[in-house]
Design a protein around this motif. Sequence first.
Motif, PDB file in Angstrom:
ATOM      1  N   TRP A 150       0.845  -1.186   0.000  1.00 19.25           N
ATOM      2  CA  TRP A 150       0.000   0.000   0.000  1.00 19.25           C
ATOM      3  C   TRP A 150       0.884   1.240   0.000  1.00 19.25           C
ATOM      4  N   GLU A 151       0.470   2.234  -0.752  1.00 18.60           N
ATOM      5  CA  GLU A 151       1.151   3.530  -0.755  1.00 18.60           C
ATOM      6  C   GLU A 151       0.371   4.475   0.155  1.00 18.60           C
ATOM      7  N   VAL A 152       1.060   5.054   1.129  1.00 24.40           N
ATOM      8  CA  VAL A 152       0.406   5.900   2.128  1.00 24.40           C
ATOM      9  C   VAL A 152       1.072   7.267   2.141  1.00 24.40           C
ATOM     10  N   HIS A 153       0.262   8.325   2.115  1.00 25.81           N
ATOM     11  CA  HIS A 153       0.745   9.693   2.271  1.00 25.81           C
ATOM     12  C   HIS A 153       0.362  10.147   3.683  1.00 25.81           C
ATOM     13  N   PRO A 154       1.265  10.036   4.660  1.00 29.86           N
ATOM     14  CA  PRO A 154       0.888  10.298   6.054  1.00 29.86           C
ATOM     15  C   PRO A 154       0.352  11.695   6.298  1.00 29.86           C
ATOM     16  N   ALA A 155       0.941  12.707   5.660  1.00 27.25           N
ATOM     17  CA  ALA A 155       0.517  14.082   5.922  1.00 27.25           C
ATOM     18  C   ALA A 155      -0.915  14.314   5.455  1.00 27.25           C
ATOM     19  N   GLU A 156      -1.279  13.779   4.291  1.00 24.31           N
ATOM     20  CA  GLU A 156      -2.613  13.994   3.742  1.00 24.31           C
ATOM     21  C   GLU A 156      -3.577  12.868   4.099  1.00 24.31           C
ATOM     22  N   ARG A 157      -3.063  11.822   4.737  1.00 27.84           N
ATOM     23  CA  ARG A 157      -3.866  10.652   5.074  1.00 27.84           C
ATOM     24  C   ARG A 157      -4.568  10.084   3.839  1.00 27.84           C
ATOM     25  N   LYS A 158      -3.812   9.979   2.774  1.00 27.54           N
ATOM     26  CA  LYS A 158      -4.285   9.330   1.562  1.00 27.54           C
ATOM     27  C   LYS A 158      -3.581   7.987   1.435  1.00 27.54           C
ATOM     28  N   TRP A 159      -4.258   7.053   0.819  1.00 23.84           N
ATOM     29  CA  TRP A 159      -3.662   5.740   0.654  1.00 23.84           C
ATOM     30  C   TRP A 159      -4.252   5.084  -0.587  1.00 23.84           C
TER      31      TRP A 159
END
Length: 841
Positions: free
Chosen positions: A110-119
């Motif tokens: 899974w690709e996760v963007h922690p700052a934007e909480r997108k995955w």
Amino acid sequence: MSGRGGGESATAPPGGAGSVDVKSVFIGAGCNRIVNNVSWGPSGLVSFGAQNAVALFHPQSAQIFTTLPGHKAAVNCTWWLPSKKDPYEVQNAEKHYLLSGSADGVILIWEVHPAERKWRRVLQIPESHKKGVTCITSTFISLDVAFIASTSSDGMVLVWKMVLPADKAEDCGLTCVERIPVGSKPMVALSLAKLPGQEGTLVLAMGGLDHKIHLYCGDSTGKFLQSCTLKGHTDWIRSLDFSLPVHSKSGESSIFLVSSSQDKNIRIWKISLLTSPVNHNSQHKERKDEKGLASYIEGPKLVAGSFSYQISLESLLIGHEDWVYSVEWHPPLPVSTNVTERCQPLSILSASMDKTMMIWRPEKTTGIWVNAVTVGELSHCALGFYGGHWGPLGDSILAHGYGGSFHLWRDAGCGFENWLPQKVPSGHFGAVSDISWARSGEYLLSVSHDQTARIFAPWIDEACQASWHEIARPQVHGHDINCLAIIEGKGNHHYVSGADEKVARVFEAPLSFLKSLKYANFPKAGSSEDLPYDVLILGANMSALGLSQRPIYVQASNNTSDGSPNAADSLEYVPDAVPTVLTEPPVEDQLAWHTLWPESHKLYGHGNELVSLCCDHAGRLVASSCKAQSAPVAEIWLWEVGSWRAVGRLPSHSLTVTQMEFSPDDSLLLAVSRDRHFSVFSIEKSGCEMDCRLLARQEAHKRIIWACSWNPFGHQFATGSRDKTVKLWAIAGGAVRLALTLPPFGSGVTALSWAGRNRSLNHGLLAVGLESGLIELWSLTGGSGGPAVISAQPTARLDPLLCHVSTVNRLHWREDDHGPTAQLASCGADNCVRVLEFSLR
């Protein structure tokens, strides 16, 4: 699959009636009871397996903010890439990767963007395992290249090379570079690290059922060769972890490997770089002089290319009283002069089935490793920890236990260590079988096959911000709980639960819960009546050799539960619970022991496991059903609230009645069954007399009918079946007619809930839960009586990220929601309880 936290737009299917905005208000889920299931990444996010889904939460908020669907079997392990030991530059990248392995051998990335909480789901790793994945590990050898290793019960260890894309729009590249067979005794623990002294040289440690630690050396091509074996443990190896390189005062460069085992011991192995045999002798002497009294046992040599390394047993840590499932090095900390340079603190966190976590450090003067900190779980029903993890900065430690629970401690000391328990997410660790809102909607009650009942509610803090938490665990049972019914009407909070034990049990809220509920400042907690402070029962205690939860009375709360001074000598003695009024959301220890509700009655009559319960809206009658394969056993029993005597038995069905519900005016009782029929009973009560008669019985579907729900505004109801259909029925003139059949759904219909929105138009919303875990929303209008026709329009097909990953067992609207928003609670076989909020257009 992609998504983000917060609000989600659920678009109507083609031909639908517009769209609604949907957001997830609450997700409650327990952690799968397996080692290596939890991973705490450098971004601060914690991942864990919740049945077939991967759940994510941030410890600061103590809220699960999403679950990632994709696996078709239970998730066994998760791993963040980068990890807390990888380079600082990689840790601060815009996107991180999460790896998850399941019981069917599948590994997803899974690709996760922690700052934007997108995955989003990137890919399923090809050439994966044939059996359950048990452990995943990784390490970066450069800023854009990482190696990943996984092990499985199929007896193989696989190694992949992962290349991060230079372009943000591209996906990562993945190549399987090595397959290592390990024989008939599988490996269950792995750790990867870079060897000091030479670039691109890796060491892979693996341990498992043969009690040995096997070390393999590899290079940047990913080809690994076995180098040596470390012996010492006398039982299964459960956890391995390499440190970052440590440089001594003498200039020696070393890395440490810590291992834990079911033999209750922890071993620390030192791997030191050797330049030549001459230097080896001098370094050997320096190490002995430097460590003083510290134990030093020379072991085998590890050869990697043109370099060799001396392995020695640095220390043997003895302190745990049960299997040590997890060990982990303290995360590296930045050097004050250069944030990209980091040093490795010599500190180890261990977690054991003896219900404790320990922090180990070497003494400054002698270098002997000692236990510096011990924290643990004191609950009587706790069975220990499956794993422990450091926070990214090392100031917090997290454990997950046998009961699917999390336990978090944070060092709150200034100049000294003071580890205090913190709030964490919680939830069921078994399939959630039934849910119900409290009569005023101030909390949600759920029961599960994990043999507990739990209460979830919003807790309003000093800033008037509401966050959902588990606030009580009223029932800790000895059987799987299948159904519940909250007693409607005025009076104290009561509920009835039914389990596999064939007995329905009645529970009453104690004074400690009523005060806690009032303190939580729920908007509707005191709207209908004043708090009954004359309740004499403070809480409840669980007997050691039974299932009954005995009351603790206010005037006897400081005495033993049976009042006998010799109670401690009795085999049934359990230390008294101490029910307390909660001023903040409780932690696991409080939930498991101090929030029980006393049991007031047992309802005997059914001959098999209870399946369904319901209560009328006036709070006068409770109906119950059990598993049945014959007509006499399939009878519905009616119980009078208060006296709790059986006042009626309703024959109609030949197989199990799966769900029942009273009509809005309580004059009718609807039941659906495995025999594909529904029944409608007329219920009239005159004084002490009960007149019950069968109004209609009809074969409605081609397969099992799982669910039913009444229109809150009239005598119309819906039925849902395994045949993938939902049918709407209307009662007029004492006869039941089919009003409408909705188009077939993608899988069997397992849950229904009908909410009223506009009485004059007879407009409502029908929530449909499917066997696949998905939820759909339909808008229903008309059919208020006579020949009027019900019209139905699809309103929303919810994003899978907002739904369950396996069968939806129950749906329940919050009945007092008639404004522009509405809340829907759901529970499923994926162990999750969810609350969704719809903004209606």
